[in-house]
Scaffold this motif. Structure first.
Motif, short mmCIF file in Angstrom:
data_model
loop_
_atom_site.label_atom_id
_atom_site.label_comp_id
_atom_site.label_asym_id
_atom_site.label_seq_id
_atom_site.Cartn_x
_atom_site.Cartn_y
_atom_site.Cartn_z
N GLU A 215 24.92 -55.75 99.94
CA GLU A 215 25.71 -55.41 98.77
C GLU A 215 24.86 -54.52 97.88
O GLU A 215 23.63 -54.64 97.86
N ILE A 216 25.51 -53.62 97.16
CA ILE A 216 24.81 -52.77 96.20
C ILE A 216 25.20 -53.25 94.80
O ILE A 216 26.36 -53.15 94.40
N TYR A 217 24.23 -53.79 94.09
CA TYR A 217 24.47 -54.37 92.77
C TYR A 217 24.33 -53.30 91.70
O TYR A 217 23.44 -52.45 91.78
N LEU A 218 25.22 -53.35 90.71
CA LEU A 218 25.32 -52.30 89.70
C LEU A 218 25.16 -52.87 88.30
O LEU A 218 26.10 -52.89 87.50
N PRO A 219 23.98 -53.34 87.94
CA PRO A 219 23.78 -53.92 86.61
C PRO A 219 23.72 -52.85 85.53
O PRO A 219 23.40 -51.69 85.80
N ALA A 220 24.02 -53.24 84.30
CA ALA A 220 23.85 -52.33 83.17
C ALA A 220 22.38 -52.17 82.82
O ALA A 220 21.98 -51.16 82.24
N ASP A 221 21.58 -53.15 83.21
CA ASP A 221 20.14 -53.13 82.96
C ASP A 221 19.45 -53.78 84.15
O ASP A 221 19.90 -54.83 84.64
N MET A 229 21.76 -64.14 92.47
CA MET A 229 22.35 -63.03 91.76
C MET A 229 23.51 -63.50 90.88
O MET A 229 24.42 -64.18 91.36
N PRO A 230 23.48 -63.19 89.59
CA PRO A 230 24.57 -63.61 88.70
C PRO A 230 25.92 -63.04 89.15
O PRO A 230 26.01 -61.89 89.58
N ARG A 235 29.38 -55.15 91.91
CA ARG A 235 28.74 -54.85 93.19
C ARG A 235 29.70 -54.11 94.10
O ARG A 235 30.93 -54.17 93.94
N LEU A 236 29.13 -53.41 95.06
CA LEU A 236 29.89 -52.72 96.10
C LEU A 236 29.47 -53.27 97.45
O LEU A 236 28.30 -53.61 97.65
N PRO A 237 30.39 -53.36 98.40
CA PRO A 237 29.97 -53.72 99.76
C PRO A 237 29.08 -52.62 100.33
O PRO A 237 29.35 -51.43 100.15
N GLY A 238 28.00 -53.00 101.00
CA GLY A 238 27.06 -52.02 101.50
C GLY A 238 27.60 -51.17 102.65
O GLY A 238 27.23 -50.01 102.79
N LYS A 239 28.46 -51.75 103.46
CA LYS A 239 28.96 -51.03 104.63
C LYS A 239 29.66 -49.74 104.20
O LYS A 239 30.49 -49.74 103.30
N GLY A 240 29.32 -48.66 104.86
CA GLY A 240 29.88 -47.36 104.53
C GLY A 240 28.93 -46.46 103.77
O GLY A 240 29.21 -45.27 103.60
N PHE A 241 27.80 -47.03 103.32
CA PHE A 241 26.81 -46.24 102.61
C PHE A 241 25.59 -45.98 103.51
O PHE A 241 25.16 -46.87 104.24
#
Length: 298
Positions: A215-221, A229-230, A235-241
């Motif tokens: 997974e690709i996590y997208l925190p503000a900080d 992980m809170p 987050r985005l699924p990693g597959k496809g990147f």
């Protein structure tokens, strides 16, 4: 990733103290690509708050490529055509807009003028090796990567199960292409340590890709990243990147990779754990680096 997940909350000074180059790392090269000292110049970017230097955690990177015959020179100047004309390959690793600010919004480490100079230089025949990493590194090179049709995610690409990150042809996460199955030694697996992901244009060839285990996590900080992980962190699924790719651009070439650690050789933390080309499971990482540079050097 050069800066480890568990150390994100530490100060910059503490981080530097926890990561040192492994001076004992050595990778034998029986047949250098160029006569030692006679190869083309590789210009290494140290002008954009880069988290690594040739005398620091990328010392093994420098030693390996010099043993392969290349000349390396670090530059603390902003990108300019006069310097680029001297080099065959421009290398930038973990450029940062501001090393003290790890929060949104993302800001470019490169000015619009620098980006246009690099774009035109590559189009005219230059070669770019762009290595980035997790937030805020990814956001710092988004504008530069975008002129080559690449969208870098400013996040943290992490395995959901926390297991070692081995990309292999057996798993389908390392692909057969000119870099991994070209004229040099074939690469069957590489090891990574987090980083980020990106999407590439149809003209690009993917070297390695994230799968459903990521997974690709997208925190503000960045300080919000921790284990467990809170749930509130987007987050985005990693597959496809992808996390590694190359492309031809005009008369030039470009390689992009989403993690800086695989091309280093570090001793990490109080236990001096190996990370990078010196790790036992990363036994092909050094040859992988050589294959990348050889593809660019054509």
């Amino acid at each position: 990733m050069i800066i480890c997940l568990s150390a994100i909350l530490l100060s910059i000074a503490q981080l530097k103290a926890q990561q040192v180059a492994d001076e004992q790392f050595y990778y034998p090269i029986a047949d250098p690509h160029h006569r030692v000292g006679n190869g083309p110049l590789l210009l290494f970017d140290e002008a954009h708050n880069n988290a690594v230097t040739l005398r620091g955690t990328y010392a093994a990177f420098s030693d390996l490529l010099q043993a392969d015959g290349y000349s390396l020179r670090s530059t603390k100047e902003k990108v300019n055509l006069e310097r680029l004309k001297e080099a065959k390959i421009f290398i930038s690793v973990n450029a940062l807009h501001d090393p003290e600010n790890w929060s949104l919004p993302a800001r470019s480490a490169f000015t619009d003028k620098e980006i246009e100079i690099l774009r035109q230089w590559v189009f005219d025949g230059g070669c770019l090796f762009l290595v980035t990493d997790h937030m805020p590194c990814g956001g710092s090179v988004q504008a530069l990567a975008a002129v080559f049709g690449i969208h870098v995610i400013n996040g943290f690409a992490l395995r959901k199960d926390g297991k070692p990150e081995i990309f292999s042809k057996d798993k389908g996460t390392l692909l057969s292409n000119e870099v991994t199955t070209g004229s040099d030694t074939e690469i069957d697996s590489i090891m990574c340590w987090g980083g980020t992901g990106f999407t590439v244009p149809e003209t690009a060839q993917i070297i390695s890709s994230l799968d459903e285990g990521y997974e690709i996590y997208l925190p503000a900080d960045a300080n919000l990243i921790k284990r467990p992980m809170p749930d509130y962190i987007p987050r985005l699924p990693g597959k496809g990147f992808a996390n590694g790719a190359y492309l031809r651009f005009g008369e030039g070439r470009m390689v992009i990779f989403g993690d800086g650690a695989p091309f280093s050789a570090q001793l990490h933390g109080i236990k001096s754990e190996k990370r990078g080309m010196n790790h036992p499971s990363a036994y092909q990482n050094a040859q992988f680096l050589l294959n990348i540079v050889h593809w660019l050097d054509q």
